[in-house]
Design a protein around this motif. Structure first.
Motif, PDB file in Angstrom:
ATOM      1  N   LYS A   8     -14.805  -6.737 -51.030  1.00 53.48           N
ATOM      2  CA  LYS A   8     -13.838  -6.477 -52.088  1.00 53.48           C
ATOM      3  C   LYS A   8     -14.291  -7.190 -53.360  1.00 53.48           C
ATOM      4  O   LYS A   8     -14.757  -8.327 -53.305  1.00 53.48           O
ATOM      5  N   PHE A   9     -14.177  -6.504 -54.477  1.00 51.59           N
ATOM      6  CA  PHE A   9     -14.512  -7.156 -55.744  1.00 51.59           C
ATOM      7  C   PHE A   9     -13.265  -7.240 -56.626  1.00 51.59           C
ATOM      8  O   PHE A   9     -12.383  -6.383 -56.563  1.00 51.59           O
ATOM      9  N   ILE A  10     -13.205  -8.280 -57.412  1.00 47.57           N
ATOM     10  CA  ILE A  10     -12.150  -8.445 -58.411  1.00 47.57           C
ATOM     11  C   ILE A  10     -12.839  -8.585 -59.764  1.00 47.57           C
ATOM     12  O   ILE A  10     -13.742  -9.412 -59.931  1.00 47.57           O
ATOM     13  N   GLU A  29     -20.766   5.786 -59.229  1.00 48.88           N
ATOM     14  CA  GLU A  29     -20.259   6.404 -58.001  1.00 48.88           C
ATOM     15  C   GLU A  29     -20.410   5.476 -56.789  1.00 48.88           C
ATOM     16  O   GLU A  29     -20.803   5.908 -55.705  1.00 48.88           O
ATOM     17  N   GLY A  30     -20.079   4.212 -56.968  1.00 49.03           N
ATOM     18  CA  GLY A  30     -20.260   3.256 -55.886  1.00 49.03           C
ATOM     19  C   GLY A  30     -19.076   2.351 -55.626  1.00 49.03           C
ATOM     20  O   GLY A  30     -19.194   1.409 -54.843  1.00 49.03           O
ATOM     21  N   VAL A  31     -17.938   2.598 -56.297  1.00 44.04           N
ATOM     22  CA  VAL A  31     -16.764   1.738 -56.077  1.00 44.04           C
ATOM     23  C   VAL A  31     -15.537   2.601 -55.801  1.00 44.04           C
ATOM     24  O   VAL A  31     -15.407   3.708 -56.325  1.00 44.04           O
ATOM     25  N   GLN A  32     -14.687   2.084 -54.944  1.00 40.80           N
ATOM     26  CA  GLN A  32     -13.394   2.716 -54.684  1.00 40.80           C
ATOM     27  C   GLN A  32     -12.309   1.735 -55.084  1.00 40.80           C
ATOM     28  O   GLN A  32     -12.232   0.633 -54.547  1.00 40.80           O
ATOM     29  N   PHE A  33     -11.463   2.132 -56.034  1.00 36.92           N
ATOM     30  CA  PHE A  33     -10.445   1.222 -56.554  1.00 36.92           C
ATOM     31  C   PHE A  33      -9.321   1.020 -55.550  1.00 36.92           C
ATOM     32  O   PHE A  33      -8.969   1.919 -54.782  1.00 36.92           O
ATOM     33  N   ILE A  34      -8.764  -0.183 -55.576  1.00 38.30           N
ATOM     34  CA  ILE A  34      -7.556  -0.504 -54.824  1.00 38.30           C
ATOM     35  C   ILE A  34      -6.383  -0.410 -55.790  1.00 38.30           C
ATOM     36  O   ILE A  34      -6.451  -0.925 -56.905  1.00 38.30           O
ATOM     37  N   ASN A  35      -5.327   0.243 -55.363  1.00 41.69           N
ATOM     38  CA  ASN A  35      -4.169   0.436 -56.233  1.00 41.69           C
ATOM     39  C   ASN A  35      -3.357  -0.856 -56.316  1.00 41.69           C
ATOM     40  O   ASN A  35      -2.513  -1.137 -55.467  1.00 41.69           O
ATOM     41  N   LEU A  36      -3.616  -1.621 -57.357  1.00 43.79           N
ATOM     42  CA  LEU A  36      -2.895  -2.882 -57.552  1.00 43.79           C
ATOM     43  C   LEU A  36      -1.447  -2.653 -57.982  1.00 43.79           C
ATOM     44  O   LEU A  36      -0.648  -3.590 -57.979  1.00 43.79           O
ATOM     45  N   GLN A  37      -1.129  -1.443 -58.366  1.00 43.19           N
ATOM     46  CA  GLN A  37       0.246  -1.143 -58.775  1.00 43.19           C
ATOM     47  C   GLN A  37       1.154  -0.894 -57.572  1.00 43.19           C
ATOM     48  O   GLN A  37       2.356  -0.711 -57.725  1.00 43.19           O
ATOM     49  N   ASN A  38       0.558  -0.892 -56.386  1.00 48.78           N
ATOM     50  CA  ASN A  38       1.338  -0.786 -55.154  1.00 48.78           C
ATOM     51  C   ASN A  38       2.121  -2.084 -54.955  1.00 48.78           C
ATOM     52  O   ASN A  38       1.544  -3.167 -54.903  1.00 48.78           O
ATOM     53  N   GLU A  39       3.409  -1.995 -54.839  1.00 49.18           N
ATOM     54  CA  GLU A  39       4.266  -3.187 -54.753  1.00 49.18           C
ATOM     55  C   GLU A  39       3.950  -4.040 -53.529  1.00 49.18           C
ATOM     56  O   GLU A  39       4.068  -5.267 -53.582  1.00 49.18           O
ATOM     57  N   ASP A  40       3.536  -3.419 -52.432  1.00 48.82           N
ATOM     58  CA  ASP A  40       3.210  -4.184 -51.223  1.00 48.82           C
ATOM     59  C   ASP A  40       2.016  -5.101 -51.463  1.00 48.82           C
ATOM     60  O   ASP A  40       1.969  -6.230 -50.960  1.00 48.82           O
ATOM     61  N   ILE A  41       1.040  -4.616 -52.238  1.00 46.44           N
ATOM     62  CA  ILE A  41      -0.138  -5.431 -52.534  1.00 46.44           C
ATOM     63  C   ILE A  41       0.233  -6.591 -53.449  1.00 46.44           C
ATOM     64  O   ILE A  41      -0.202  -7.728 -53.257  1.00 46.44           O
ATOM     65  N   SER A 291      -2.567  -7.900 -68.439  1.00 44.26           N
ATOM     66  CA  SER A 291      -1.759  -8.844 -69.224  1.00 44.26           C
ATOM     67  C   SER A 291      -1.765  -8.309 -70.648  1.00 44.26           C
ATOM     68  O   SER A 291      -1.982  -7.118 -70.863  1.00 44.26           O
ATOM     69  N   GLU A 292      -1.593  -9.154 -71.603  1.00 45.55           N
ATOM     70  CA  GLU A 292      -1.536  -8.674 -72.986  1.00 45.55           C
ATOM     71  C   GLU A 292      -2.863  -8.072 -73.434  1.00 45.55           C
ATOM     72  O   GLU A 292      -2.899  -7.056 -74.123  1.00 45.55           O
ATOM     73  N   LYS A 293      -3.992  -8.700 -73.010  1.00 40.11           N
ATOM     74  CA  LYS A 293      -5.294  -8.231 -73.473  1.00 40.11           C
ATOM     75  C   LYS A 293      -6.305  -8.001 -72.338  1.00 40.11           C
ATOM     76  O   LYS A 293      -7.359  -7.420 -72.569  1.00 40.11           O
ATOM     77  N   VAL A 294      -5.994  -8.472 -71.128  1.00 37.91           N
ATOM     78  CA  VAL A 294      -6.966  -8.453 -70.037  1.00 37.91           C
ATOM     79  C   VAL A 294      -6.549  -7.457 -68.952  1.00 37.91           C
ATOM     80  O   VAL A 294      -5.386  -7.386 -68.574  1.00 37.91           O
ATOM     81  N   ILE A 295      -7.530  -6.704 -68.466  1.00 35.69           N
ATOM     82  CA  ILE A 295      -7.324  -5.738 -67.389  1.00 35.69           C
ATOM     83  C   ILE A 295      -7.822  -6.344 -66.076  1.00 35.69           C
ATOM     84  O   ILE A 295      -8.907  -6.940 -66.030  1.00 35.69           O
ATOM     85  N   THR A 296      -7.042  -6.176 -65.026  1.00 32.04           N
ATOM     86  CA  THR A 296      -7.438  -6.634 -63.697  1.00 32.04           C
ATOM     87  C   THR A 296      -7.754  -5.427 -62.821  1.00 32.04           C
ATOM     88  O   THR A 296      -6.908  -4.565 -62.615  1.00 32.04           O
ATOM     89  N   ILE A 297      -8.999  -5.386 -62.328  1.00 27.62           N
ATOM     90  CA  ILE A 297      -9.469  -4.276 -61.491  1.00 27.62           C
ATOM     91  C   ILE A 297      -9.882  -4.849 -60.134  1.00 27.62           C
ATOM     92  O   ILE A 297     -10.537  -5.888 -60.057  1.00 27.62           O
ATOM     93  N   CYS A 298      -9.504  -4.152 -59.090  1.00 22.64           N
ATOM     94  CA  CYS A 298      -9.877  -4.569 -57.742  1.00 22.64           C
ATOM     95  C   CYS A 298     -10.332  -3.342 -56.966  1.00 22.64           C
ATOM     96  O   CYS A 298      -9.806  -2.243 -57.167  1.00 22.64           O
ATOM     97  N   GLY A 299     -11.313  -3.517 -56.108  1.00 24.32           N
ATOM     98  CA  GLY A 299     -11.797  -2.366 -55.357  1.00 24.32           C
ATOM     99  C   GLY A 299     -12.755  -2.755 -54.258  1.00 24.32           C
ATOM    100  O   GLY A 299     -13.031  -3.933 -54.009  1.00 24.32           O
ATOM    101  N   TRP A 300     -13.270  -1.706 -53.575  1.00 28.34           N
ATOM    102  CA  TRP A 300     -14.245  -1.881 -52.495  1.00 28.34           C
ATOM    103  C   TRP A 300     -15.596  -1.356 -52.957  1.00 28.34           C
ATOM    104  O   TRP A 300     -15.670  -0.369 -53.696  1.00 28.34           O
ATOM    105  N   ASN A 301     -16.650  -2.007 -52.507  1.00 27.18           N
ATOM    106  CA  ASN A 301     -17.995  -1.502 -52.750  1.00 27.18           C
ATOM    107  C   ASN A 301     -18.920  -2.002 -51.651  1.00 27.18           C
ATOM    108  O   ASN A 301     -18.660  -3.040 -51.030  1.00 27.18           O
ATOM    109  N   PRO A 302     -20.011  -1.264 -51.351  1.00 28.73           N
ATOM    110  CA  PRO A 302     -20.965  -1.734 -50.342  1.00 28.73           C
ATOM    111  C   PRO A 302     -21.586  -3.064 -50.758  1.00 28.73           C
ATOM    112  O   PRO A 302     -21.920  -3.264 -51.932  1.00 28.73           O
TER     113      PRO A 302
END
Length: 650
Positions: A8-10, A29-41, A291-302
């Motif tokens: 997992k990468f952040i 074409e090498g990453v699959q995003f994790i939906n951080l907007q999912n409330e459970d996560i 946040s106000e200026k920063v994007i947080t991305i999380c996902g899977w990659n080999p």
């Protein structure tokens, strides 16, 4: 071979860099995003609380509207100017274009003008259709009035008489005519037409008896027919039919003119991929937090792509980012997307595995073993060398035309199936059934399907036992690898002892060894299969039920007799077809034989090839996978470029 190791990468970056980064990741074409907007996560990660959801942006609606227009134009063209499809066209690869070329082409793309013109033509066609439908409705309403041969406007020109034109229920015909003639002194009534339910009436009365006639007709549910037309019903119908013919001619002209836009289809396809890529890129934001200026991305990659991914991020947005790679936790194992890596032989058989279920991240990839047995079982069930030769030739031709990886794997699977079919067919001496026998040649064979049925049956069961034993062995390997040595002994070794012992006893070989192994195995099952139960009664019941499971293994092994049954069915049906063709007398036989041979054997090939495909898979899914395979994994679906119509390359 194996399941690709994932991590997992952040990734944290400034919002101003997001668009550029997504463009690069889309091509990677090498990453699959994790939906951080999912409330459970969010609930499971304290650091994410307080961040807001990222959004697709203002341009999304515009791109969606454009894509909707393009879809309409493509569907409209396909309706009135369909692309001609041939067998060879099915083998054509998608046109390839680079992302930079795609952007450059869009600068001069006239797709919007094409859409406007096609939309106008749709409006015209709809208007013509509506006019035609209206006229057809009018004709339908007038058809039952054609026996009234006077102009309808003449009814409005009468000075002393009142006309009545309308319908009532057929059941009132006799009584209505009787009462009319009885009660109306100065008038007449005529039945113009009849259908299943109604009668069509024309009545004429002196104006002094108008009210009396109205009351009489009203009593029978009289429904007035509109007299707003000018000419007679027959003349009106003729006129409307003439107008409909003119509308049809106009409609054909419009439809023919649409075919002139066939050359614009390429512009529409390019535009579709362009806007679809933009939408995919914007949709990715639905997985992010900010946040106000920063994007947080999380996902899977080999794991093997970690360095390449970080290098791409750095190259695209400079040093203004933070990225971290984390190993997969035990708790996350079920969420890890699955990517398989296999050799050139096994890879085509991944589609068979995917139809059942992808493995979990903690499992082994069964594809290599599945490939070997599926290859062997398929040919044994189809088992005609002539059919196998056709499958090899067709798939080889297709492979020479196709470069797309996914489609090549399909044809490779077809070719491997053909090779196996040819091998087993040659083993059984079947070449389009017994075709060569009619020419005085008896092909060599190692097994005769008419006399060696018992041997083939035993061979099928041997394959079944071997297949099931391998499945048990894989289960043991998984348990030992995970540190559950006792479970491997209780759930695998005991079954090996029981099954091997029972086989030796049935075959009456090995002396008392078979009996000893069987007894040890049965006792082991009785003592261990109920071990998870908290009560003594539960342990005893679980042990007895575990021993009863031997009947399931017996059923599984017998199930492999389908290798014999389907193989015999293909050959016997082929023989029967050859016999039917040979029954035709000469010289008719020499004319019909080639046509019948081609048609009947093609049918036999298709039906039995499909049956072999299904039953070879069934042996994997039910008899083999049930011994060790859990499944339930989700395929790795990376964020990538759209390629519905055109393949976009980096």
């Amino acid at each position: 071979m194996a399941i690709v190791k994932m991590n997992k990468f952040i990734l944290l970056l400034f919002e101003s860099h997001k668009e550029r980064l997504l463009e690069v990741l889309q091509g990677f074409e090498g990453v699959q995003f994790i939906n951080l907007q999912n409330e459970d996560i969010v609930e499971n990660y304290e650091d994410l609380k307080g961040l807001s959801k990222d959004e697709v942006g203002e341009k999304y609606k515009l791109y969606e509207e454009n894509l909707s227009k393009i879809r309409f134009a493509l569907d409209f063209l396909q309706t009135y100017a369909p692309q001609k499809s041939t067998f060879l066209s099915l083998l054509e690869d998608k046109k390839e274009i680079s992302l930079s070329q795609l952007t450059a082409v869009m600068e001069s793309n006239s797709w919007n003008d094409v859409y406007d013109e096609l939309k106008k033509k749709e409006v015209i066609l709809n208007d013509l259709h509506n006019q035609k439908t209206k006229l057809e409705g009018e004709i339908c309403a007038l058809l039952n009035w054609t026996n009234f041969d006077a102009p309808l406007k003449s009814l409005r020109e009468l000075n002393f008489s009142i006309p009545f034109l309308g319908t009532t229920s057929k059941q009132y015909e006799d009584i209505l005519v009787r009462d009319f003639n009885k009660q109306i002194m100065n008038g007449c009534v005529e039945i113009l037409n009849r259908d299943n339910q109604d009668i069509y009436i024309f009545a004429l009365v002196h104006h002094s008896e108008e009210e009396k006639a109205q009351e009489l007709l009203k009593k029978f549910g009289f429904s007035t027919f509109s007299q707003s037309y000018e000419a007679s019903p027959f003349e009106i119908i003729e006129s409307y039919n003439s107008k409909i013919k003119q509308l049809i001619i106009k409609e054909k002209e419009i439809k023919e003119s649409i075919k002139n836009f066939d050359g614009e289809r390429e512009h529409l396809l390019v535009a579709y991929e362009y806007f679809n890529n933009l939408i995919l890129k914007l949709n990715a934001s639905n997985n992010f937090l900010k946040s106000e200026k920063v994007i947080t991305i999380c996902g899977w990659n080999p794991v093997e792509n970690n360095k390449e991914l970080e290098a791409l991020v750095k190259k695209s947005i400079g040093n203004e980012y933070y990225i971290a790679f984390n190993k997969v936790d035990e708790e996350e194992a079920s969420q890890v997307p699955i990517k398989l890596i296999n050799n050139s032989f096994s890879t085509p058989f991944e589609s068979i595995l995917e139809m059942y279920s992808m493995p979990l991240y903690t499992e082994v990839d069964p594809t290599p073993i599945l490939a070997v047995f599926y290859f062997m079982f398929y040919g044994m069930m189809l088992s005609d060398a002539g059919y196998g030769l056709i499958m090899i030739a067709v798939s080889a031709f297709a492979l020479s035309k196709v470069n797309n990886k996914e489609r090549r794997n399909i044809f490779k699977l077809f070719m491997f199936a053909g090779i196996s079919t040819m091998f087993w067919g040659a083993l059984y001496g079947g070449w389009f059934g017994d075709l060569f026998n009619y020419f005085g040649f008896n092909p060599p064979k190692l097994l005769d399907t008419t006399t060696d049925i018992a041997q083939i049956f035993i061979l099928s069961l041997i394959f079944g036992v071997f297949h099931i034993f391998i499945g048990l062995g894989i289960k043991g390997y998984i348990l030992i690898k995970s540190g559950n040595m006792k479970d491997a002994i209780y759930d695998v070794l005991t079954w090996y002892l029981t099954l091997i012992g029972s086989i030796l006893m049935l075959m009456r070989v090995g002396g008392k060894i078979g009996t000893v192994l069987f007894v040890v195995g049965i006792v082991g099952l009785l003592l261990t299969q109920g071990r998870s139960s908290p009560t003594l009664g539960g342990k005893i019941g679980g042990g007895i039920y575990g021993v009863y499971g031997i009947t399931g293994y017996l059923g599984d092994i017998v199930s492999y007799s389908r290798l014999l049954a389907l193989g015999l069915a293909t050959g016997f049906i082929a023989n029967a077809l050859n016999l039917i063709i040979n029954l035709f007398p000469s010289p008719i036989k020499y004319v019909l034989a080639p046509v019948l041979f081609l048609g009947l054997h093609t049918f036999n090939l298709v039906i039995n090839a499909l049956g072999s495909y299904v039953h070879a898979a069934r042996l994997q899914y039910l008899e083999f996978f049930s011994k060790f395979y859990e499944g339930g994994g989700k395929k790795f679906t990376p964020f990538k470029l759209s390629d519905k119509y055109i393949k976009i390359i980096k």
